[in-house]
Design an enzyme around this catalytic site. Sequence first.
Site, PDB file in Angstrom:
ATOM      1  N   SER A   1      60.146  43.031 -81.620  1.00 33.51           N
ATOM      2  CA  SER A   1      58.823  42.799 -82.197  1.00 33.51           C
ATOM      3  C   SER A   1      58.089  44.132 -82.400  1.00 33.51           C
ATOM      4  O   SER A   1      58.580  44.968 -83.160  1.00 33.51           O
ATOM      5  CB  SER A   1      58.070  41.810 -81.284  1.00 33.51           C
ATOM      6  OG  SER A   1      56.864  41.417 -81.858  1.00 33.51           O
TER       7      SER A   1
ATOM      8  N   ASP B   1      60.070  32.360 -87.871  1.00 28.72           N
ATOM      9  CA  ASP B   1      59.169  33.284 -87.168  1.00 28.72           C
ATOM     10  C   ASP B   1      57.789  33.262 -87.842  1.00 28.72           C
ATOM     11  O   ASP B   1      57.664  33.646 -89.003  1.00 28.72           O
ATOM     12  CB  ASP B   1      59.778  34.699 -87.216  1.00 28.72           C
ATOM     13  CG  ASP B   1      59.031  35.681 -86.337  1.00 28.72           C
ATOM     14  OD1 ASP B   1      57.840  35.445 -86.045  1.00 28.72           O
ATOM     15  OD2 ASP B   1      59.638  36.696 -85.944  1.00 28.72           O
TER      16      ASP B   1
ATOM     17  N   HIS C   1      59.879  33.443 -83.224  1.00 27.97           N
ATOM     18  CA  HIS C   1      59.667  34.845 -82.826  1.00 27.97           C
ATOM     19  C   HIS C   1      60.356  35.154 -81.491  1.00 27.97           C
ATOM     20  O   HIS C   1      60.726  36.290 -81.231  1.00 27.97           O
ATOM     21  CB  HIS C   1      58.160  35.116 -82.730  1.00 27.97           C
ATOM     22  CG  HIS C   1      57.838  36.581 -82.694  1.00 27.97           C
ATOM     23  ND1 HIS C   1      58.133  37.439 -83.734  1.00 27.97           N
ATOM     24  CD2 HIS C   1      57.271  37.351 -81.736  1.00 27.97           C
ATOM     25  CE1 HIS C   1      57.747  38.668 -83.415  1.00 27.97           C
ATOM     26  NE2 HIS C   1      57.225  38.637 -82.207  1.00 27.97           N
TER      27      HIS C   1
END
Length: 206
Positions: A104, A154, A185
Amino acid sequence: METSGFIHRFEKGRPEERPLVLLHGTGGDENDLIPLARMITPTAPLLSPRGKVLENGKPRFFRRLAEGVFDEDDVRRRANELADFVTNARSQYGIASPIALGYSNGANIAAAVLLLRPSELAGAILLRAMLPLTHPKPVKLDGVPVLIVSGARDPIIRPESAAKLASLLERYGAAVEHRVLPAGHELSQADVTLAQSWWNKKAPNC
Ligand code: MLT
């Protein structure tokens, strides 16, 4: 421990193995990705810094203006700062140039380092990454191996942005493998399996 102002962890591992630099997501720290890294490789040296930017008290690697909207001046500054940290840590710990393992926000700063300081990393595993800069200048990434793993559902990282990152890195010469999982995610076992098999193929001893 601190080097260049980054709180970090270092695990020595086997010096002949390619090291990993671990870059956590928003709200994480230097401990977060160690278990994942150890599933990918039980013995590689690990360098794991904590992001220095705080967003409501949560560590990150660069400032953002909103979710998915980045302060690109800060992205540039922080990517250079992180690249300097890696250079210093390499000479302090006597390790080879590392492969980044980022999740991320950590994957986004790793992508920024590839685009701004291309010789600093030997490759990258980018989990839930997007393009961190709107107009990056061309760089030479000849043959640098990069695995990008996105989640089709996501809600934070738009799949088009991950695809743009993949095609840009490819255009600059990187050997990109982009996989899209039926995931969100969060990471899944499938991410671990993909990262393990990519590592076994692409991360020869150094
Ligand atoms: C970022 O800010 O880098 C991305 O939005 C991912 C995140 O950290 O939520």
